[in-house]
Design a protein around this motif. Structure first.
Motif, PDB file in Angstrom:
ATOM      1  N   GLU A   1      10.325  19.220 -11.361  1.00 16.47           N
ATOM      2  CA  GLU A   1      10.518  18.110 -10.499  1.00 16.47           C
ATOM      3  C   GLU A   1      12.151  18.111 -10.004  1.00 16.47           C
ATOM      4  OE1 GLU A   1       7.054  15.095 -10.718  1.00 16.47           O
ATOM      5  OE2 GLU A   1       8.519  14.726 -12.197  1.00 16.47           O
ATOM      6  N   GLU A  19      14.571  12.473 -11.747  1.00 11.98           N
ATOM      7  CA  GLU A  19      14.625  12.355 -13.329  1.00 11.98           C
ATOM      8  C   GLU A  19      15.539  11.048 -13.640  1.00 11.98           C
ATOM      9  OE1 GLU A  19      12.685  14.381 -15.367  1.00 11.98           O
ATOM     10  OE2 GLU A  19      12.032  14.947 -13.340  1.00 11.98           O
ATOM     11  N   ARG A  33      10.441   6.498  -8.865  1.00 17.92           N
ATOM     12  CA  ARG A  33      10.091   5.606  -9.853  1.00 17.92           C
ATOM     13  C   ARG A  33       8.454   5.194  -9.447  1.00 17.92           C
ATOM     14  NH1 ARG A  33      12.616   0.397 -12.400  1.00 17.92           N
ATOM     15  NH2 ARG A  33      10.877  -0.684 -12.878  1.00 17.92           N
ATOM     16  N   LYS A  59       6.457   8.037 -10.635  1.00 20.64           N
ATOM     17  CA  LYS A  59       6.165   8.458 -11.919  1.00 20.64           C
ATOM     18  C   LYS A  59       5.503   7.202 -12.632  1.00 20.64           C
ATOM     19  CE  LYS A  59       9.240  11.790 -13.224  1.00 20.64           C
ATOM     20  NZ  LYS A  59       9.043  12.947 -14.263  1.00 20.64           N
ATOM     21  N   SER A  60       5.655   5.924 -12.232  1.00 16.17           N
ATOM     22  CA  SER A  60       5.076   4.624 -13.107  1.00 16.17           C
ATOM     23  C   SER A  60       4.082   4.029 -12.233  1.00 16.17           C
ATOM     24  CB  SER A  60       6.288   3.719 -13.198  1.00 16.17           C
ATOM     25  OG  SER A  60       6.844   3.291 -11.913  1.00 16.17           O
ATOM     26  N   LYS A  85       1.573  13.700  -4.567  1.00 13.97           N
ATOM     27  CA  LYS A  85       0.802  13.141  -5.943  1.00 13.97           C
ATOM     28  C   LYS A  85      -0.067  12.283  -5.432  1.00 13.97           C
ATOM     29  CE  LYS A  85       1.780  11.459 -10.328  1.00 13.97           C
ATOM     30  NZ  LYS A  85       2.781  10.847 -11.470  1.00 13.97           N
TER      31      LYS A  85
END
Length: 248
Positions: free
Chosen positions: A8, A13, A128, A131-132, A178
């Motif tokens: 990614e 990151e 963010r 990812k979360s 995603k």
């Protein structure tokens, strides 16, 4: 941006380096407001939503997020979105953006004002979310990006020479990938007139590991007039999908 160790972009990151808000469990005034937010009185809930913004804590964000997305009354949802904007922390980004697609103009207007007042890095904020966020939030967020035109506005920035613009656009489209909102990305590859933008869209699918796009990509490979370097990039991605084990 170059891919990081897990494939990614590296700029995605640094997501959790953002300031973490305190929980708020020791704040008696906050706990009192949270109780009043359950009131059956609409005016009181709207007032509490506005007051919660003065308590910069995770529990405030969680309660305002729930009110912004789920309260049956638009004035409460609008007040909650305004409160989230005043807190101005990365964790408010998803509910504010989702509220841009609310059915009620009052809520959409509050969300637009809040979104324009947020000061954090957008590329990191998109990362963010990717990812979360739980799956439902991720899908609601991605659908709102498409429905409100935010995704369409970012298309040309995918290949921008301004690194900040390109990072933000790639992060946004990575969220779409995603979440399974693949159609806008596939349409870029199929229809966009600029080759660098097409290549960037293929790269987004590669970074996100969007193997569900493979059937449509196989069609696009055979499309007459597809630029040769884009065709090659698609074939390399299909080869990568074929070699990777299925995601668990």
């Amino acid at each position: 941006p170059q891919p990081g160790p897990d494939g990614e972009p590296q700029e995605l990151e640094s997501l959790f380096s953002a300031e973490q808000l305190p929980m708020g469990d020791e704040d008696d005034a906050l706990l009192g407001l949270l109780t009043r937010l359950e009131s059956s009185d609409t005016a009181e809930r709207a007032q509490v939503a506005r007051e919660l913004a003065s308590h910069r804590a995770q529990r405030s964000v969680s309660a305002l997020c729930s009110a912004a997305l789920n309260d049956p009354d638009p004035s409460v949802r609008a007040g909650a979105v305004a409160g989230l904007g005043n807190i101005d922390h990365e964790s408010v980004f998803a509910p504010v953006l989702i509220s841009l697609a609310d059915d009620t103009r009052e809520v959409r207007a509050a969300a637009a004002r809040s979104l324009s007042s947020l000061h954090f890095d957008r590329a990191e904020a998109y990362g963010r979310v990717m990812k979360s966020a739980d799956l439902k939030t991720l899908q609601d967020f991605a659908r709102a990006c498409v429905k409100t035109g935010i995704a369409a506005q970012a298309v040309d920035r995918l290949a921008s020479e301004d690194r900040r613009h390109s990072q933000e656009a790639i992060a946004l489209y990575s969220v779409l990938a995603k979440a399974g909102e693949l159609q806008p990305i596939l349409e870029i590859i199929e229809k966009h007139p600029e080759v660098p933008v097409k290549l960037a869209a293929v790269r987004v699918l590669s970074l996100a590991g969007s193997s569900d796009a493979a059937p449509k990509l196989r069609e696009l490979v055979a499309t007459e007039g597809m630029p040769e370097n884009v065709r090659t990039s698609i074939l390399e991605l299909l080869y990568k999908f074929d070699k990777e084990p299925a995601a668990v």
